[in-house]
Write a protein that holds these residues in place. Structure first.
Motif, PDB file in Angstrom:
ATOM      1  N   PRO A   1       0.720  -1.388   0.191  1.00  0.00           N
ATOM      2  CA  PRO A   1       0.111   0.013  -0.072  1.00  0.00           C
ATOM      3  C   PRO A   1       0.800   1.331   0.103  1.00  0.00           C
ATOM      4  O   PRO A   1       2.169   1.067   0.098  1.00  0.00           O
TER       5      PRO A   1
ATOM      6  N   ASN B   1       7.382  -3.948   6.963  1.00  0.00           N
ATOM      7  CA  ASN B   1       8.219  -2.985   7.115  1.00  0.00           C
ATOM      8  C   ASN B   1       8.064  -2.353   8.429  1.00  0.00           C
ATOM      9  O   ASN B   1       7.752  -1.344   8.575  1.00  0.00           O
ATOM     10  N   ASP B   2       8.689  -3.121   9.594  1.00  0.00           N
ATOM     11  CA  ASP B   2       8.902  -2.399  10.836  1.00  0.00           C
ATOM     12  C   ASP B   2      10.082  -1.640  10.870  1.00  0.00           C
ATOM     13  O   ASP B   2      10.105  -0.411  11.211  1.00  0.00           O
TER      14      ASP B   2
ATOM     15  N   ARG C   1       4.910  11.810   5.719  1.00  0.00           N
ATOM     16  CA  ARG C   1       5.540  12.180   4.451  1.00  0.00           C
ATOM     17  C   ARG C   1       5.165  13.547   4.096  1.00  0.00           C
ATOM     18  O   ARG C   1       6.051  14.277   3.757  1.00  0.00           O
TER      19      ARG C   1
ATOM     20  N   VAL D   1      13.618  -0.609   8.453  1.00  0.00           N
ATOM     21  CA  VAL D   1      14.106  -0.438   6.822  1.00  0.00           C
ATOM     22  C   VAL D   1      15.148  -1.436   6.676  1.00  0.00           C
ATOM     23  O   VAL D   1      15.074  -2.414   5.660  1.00  0.00           O
TER      24      VAL D   1
ATOM     25  N   ALA E   1       2.697   4.376   1.187  1.00  0.00           N
ATOM     26  CA  ALA E   1       3.265   4.883   2.144  1.00  0.00           C
ATOM     27  C   ALA E   1       3.872   3.844   3.344  1.00  0.00           C
ATOM     28  O   ALA E   1       4.055   4.146   4.481  1.00  0.00           O
ATOM     29  N   VAL E   2       3.732   2.486   2.731  1.00  0.00           N
ATOM     30  CA  VAL E   2       4.298   1.352   3.453  1.00  0.00           C
ATOM     31  C   VAL E   2       5.777   1.485   3.754  1.00  0.00           C
ATOM     32  O   VAL E   2       6.310   1.229   4.519  1.00  0.00           O
ATOM     33  N   GLY E   3       6.514   2.203   2.608  1.00  0.00           N
ATOM     34  CA  GLY E   3       7.915   2.439   2.719  1.00  0.00           C
ATOM     35  C   GLY E   3       8.584   1.536   1.280  1.00  0.00           C
ATOM     36  O   GLY E   3       9.603   1.281   1.433  1.00  0.00           O
ATOM     37  N   LYS E   4       7.624   1.334   0.216  1.00  0.00           N
ATOM     38  CA  LYS E   4       8.225   0.599  -0.807  1.00  0.00           C
ATOM     39  C   LYS E   4       9.382   1.425  -1.371  1.00  0.00           C
ATOM     40  O   LYS E   4      10.725   0.833  -1.657  1.00  0.00           O
ATOM     41  N   GLY E   5       9.255   2.628  -1.509  1.00  0.00           N
ATOM     42  CA  GLY E   5      10.551   3.514  -2.166  1.00  0.00           C
ATOM     43  C   GLY E   5      11.565   3.390  -1.022  1.00  0.00           C
ATOM     44  O   GLY E   5      12.857   3.363  -1.480  1.00  0.00           O
ATOM     45  N   THR E   6      11.355   3.644   0.135  1.00  0.00           N
ATOM     46  CA  THR E   6      12.343   3.582   1.369  1.00  0.00           C
ATOM     47  C   THR E   6      13.167   2.355   1.090  1.00  0.00           C
ATOM     48  O   THR E   6      14.263   2.445   1.125  1.00  0.00           O
TER      49      THR E   6
ATOM     50  N   ARG F   1       2.635   7.116   8.638  1.00  0.00           N
ATOM     51  CA  ARG F   1       3.597   7.323   7.751  1.00  0.00           C
ATOM     52  C   ARG F   1       3.120   8.369   6.478  1.00  0.00           C
ATOM     53  O   ARG F   1       3.945   9.064   5.986  1.00  0.00           O
TER      54      ARG F   1
HETATM   55  N1  LIG Z   1      10.497   1.129   8.459  1.00  0.00           N
HETATM   56  C1  LIG Z   1       9.881   2.442   8.541  1.00  0.00           C
HETATM   57  N2  LIG Z   1       9.927   3.011   9.740  1.00  0.00           N
HETATM   58  C2  LIG Z   1       9.408   4.270   9.995  1.00  0.00           C
HETATM   59  N3  LIG Z   1       9.127   5.027   8.835  1.00  0.00           N
HETATM   60  C3  LIG Z   1       9.151   4.492   7.707  1.00  0.00           C
HETATM   61  C4  LIG Z   1       9.763   3.190   7.326  1.00  0.00           C
HETATM   62  N4  LIG Z   1       9.785   2.943   6.214  1.00  0.00           N
HETATM   63  C5  LIG Z   1       9.368   4.344   5.443  1.00  0.00           C
HETATM   64  N5  LIG Z   1       9.032   5.208   6.337  1.00  0.00           N
HETATM   65  C6  LIG Z   1       8.794   6.621   6.085  1.00  0.00           C
HETATM   66  O1  LIG Z   1       7.327   6.334   5.596  1.00  0.00           O
HETATM   67  C7  LIG Z   1       7.022   7.422   4.805  1.00  0.00           C
HETATM   68  C8  LIG Z   1       6.586   6.730   3.250  1.00  0.00           C
HETATM   69  O2  LIG Z   1       7.794   5.887   2.872  1.00  0.00           O
HETATM   70  P1  LIG Z   1       7.641   5.668   1.302  1.00  0.00           P
HETATM   71  O3  LIG Z   1       9.133   5.083   1.052  1.00  0.00           O
HETATM   72  O4  LIG Z   1       7.583   7.035   0.588  1.00  0.00           O
HETATM   73  O5  LIG Z   1       6.524   4.559   0.849  1.00  0.00           O
HETATM   74  P2  LIG Z   1       5.846   4.343  -0.720  1.00  0.00           P
HETATM   75  O6  LIG Z   1       6.795   4.302  -1.565  1.00  0.00           O
HETATM   76  O7  LIG Z   1       5.507   2.822  -0.330  1.00  0.00           O
HETATM   77  O8  LIG Z   1       4.510   5.220  -0.717  1.00  0.00           O
HETATM   78  C9  LIG Z   1       8.257   8.170   4.711  1.00  0.00           C
HETATM   79  O9  LIG Z   1       8.352   9.199   5.036  1.00  0.00           O
HETATM   80  C10 LIG Z   1       9.316   7.141   4.951  1.00  0.00           C
HETATM   81  O10 LIG Z   1      10.520   7.795   5.467  1.00  0.00           O
END
Ligand SMILES: Nc1ncnc2c1ncn2[C@@H]1O[C@H](COP(=O)(O)OP(=O)(O)O)[C@@H](O)[C@H]1O
Ligand SMILES: Nc1nc2c(ncn2[C@@H]2O[C@H](COP(=O)(O)OP(=O)(O)O)[C@@H](O)[C@H]2O)c(=O)[nH]1
Length: 204
Positions: free
Chosen positions: A26, A182-183, A151, A185, A28-33, A147
């Motif tokens: 979904p 994704n608890d 963001r 990174v 903001a889960v952190g796929k990009g991160t 998240r």
């Molecule tokens: N494991 C994590 N713990 C805390 N915050 C996280 C984690 N992974 C990602 N984030 C934060 O959550 C937000 C959404 O991450 P993002 O990579 O942009 O999501 P997506 O690509 O899935 O839309 C960002 O602000 C990022 O810094």
């Protein structure tokens, strides 16, 4: 927004390694991160570079983050059958995976990772059912909301729309072979790399 149940981690291998791994989940889960972390820390992973019609953001480089295309260029690539999959994501821009780049990497024996949305993951499943499908899940619904809001890149209205879509995306988790939460990174990235059959080294 009422809370929804999120899936638990499930990384026990159930099928043979295929060389192609699809990561979806979904907003903001952190796929990009997690993808960026993998690009920076695991050179053995070949991270697919998508084509997109969206504008480059400051700091984004052509061919590194995306191949930036005009709407007409994207139309031509679609017409020529150049995409393994493509989709309109979040209502405006188109994103797609170029068949040629993925095929070339697979032919060279690379471990390929595609970070794409659910619609794209479903298309890859049709075209390449042998690929590994990994769903990136949030630790909880409330954390996903935190998240997205934290963001700060979407308006309140857009956040609401994305969370409605996120509910549908989370409901699709059972379509995936594996689930990684994704608890943290670096831990989630290591779990993914391990699943891809590569050695996850520990970064201090
Ligand atoms: N494991 C994590 N713990 C805390 N915050 C996280 C984690 N992974 C990602 N984030 C934060 O959550 C937000 C959404 O991450 P993002 O990579 O942009 O999501 P997506 O690509 O899935 O839309 C960002 O602000 C990022 O810094
Ligand atoms: N179907 C598909 N989705 C993609 C592709 N590349 C990126 N996406 C998805 O497009 C969405 C938007 O990504 P991005 O432009 O980086 O914006 P952000 O996630 O809002 O920062 C994410 O959900 C990605 O997973 C692709 O090649 N195909």
């Amino acid at each position: 927004m009422s809370a929804v149940d999120v899936p638990k981690e499930s990384v026990k291998r159930t099928k043979a390694l295929s060389g192609v791994t699809v990561l979806a989940g979904p907003t903001a889960v952190g796929k990009g991160t997690v993808s960026t972390f993998i690009r920076d820390n695991y050179p053995d992973v070949w991270l697919s570079v998508s084509a997109t019609t969206r504008q480059a953001r400051p700091g984004e480089q052509e061919g590194v983050h995306y191949f930036f295309k005009s709407a007409d260029e994207f139309d031509s690539l679609v017409a020529e059958g150049e995409f393994l999959e493509w989709a309109v994501v979040h209502g405006i821009n188109r994103y797609g995976t170029l068949r040629s780049t993925v095929n070339a990497a697979v032919a060279q024996g690379k471990s390929v990772l595609l970070e794409i949305d659910l619609q794209g993951a479903r298309q890859v499943k049709e075209a390449m059912p042998e690929a590994d499908f990994v769903f990136l899940a949030p630790p909880s619904w409330d954390e996903l909301v935190r998240r997205l809001v934290g963001r700060g890149t979407e308006s309140a209205e857009e956040q609401h729309r994305r969370l409605e879509t996120a509910k549908l995306e989370i409901a699709a988790a059972p379509e995936f072979d594996y689930i990684i939460v994704n608890d943290d990174v670096s831990r989630a990235a290591a779990a993914l790399v391990d699943l891809m059959g590569l050695t996850p080294h520990h970064i201090v």
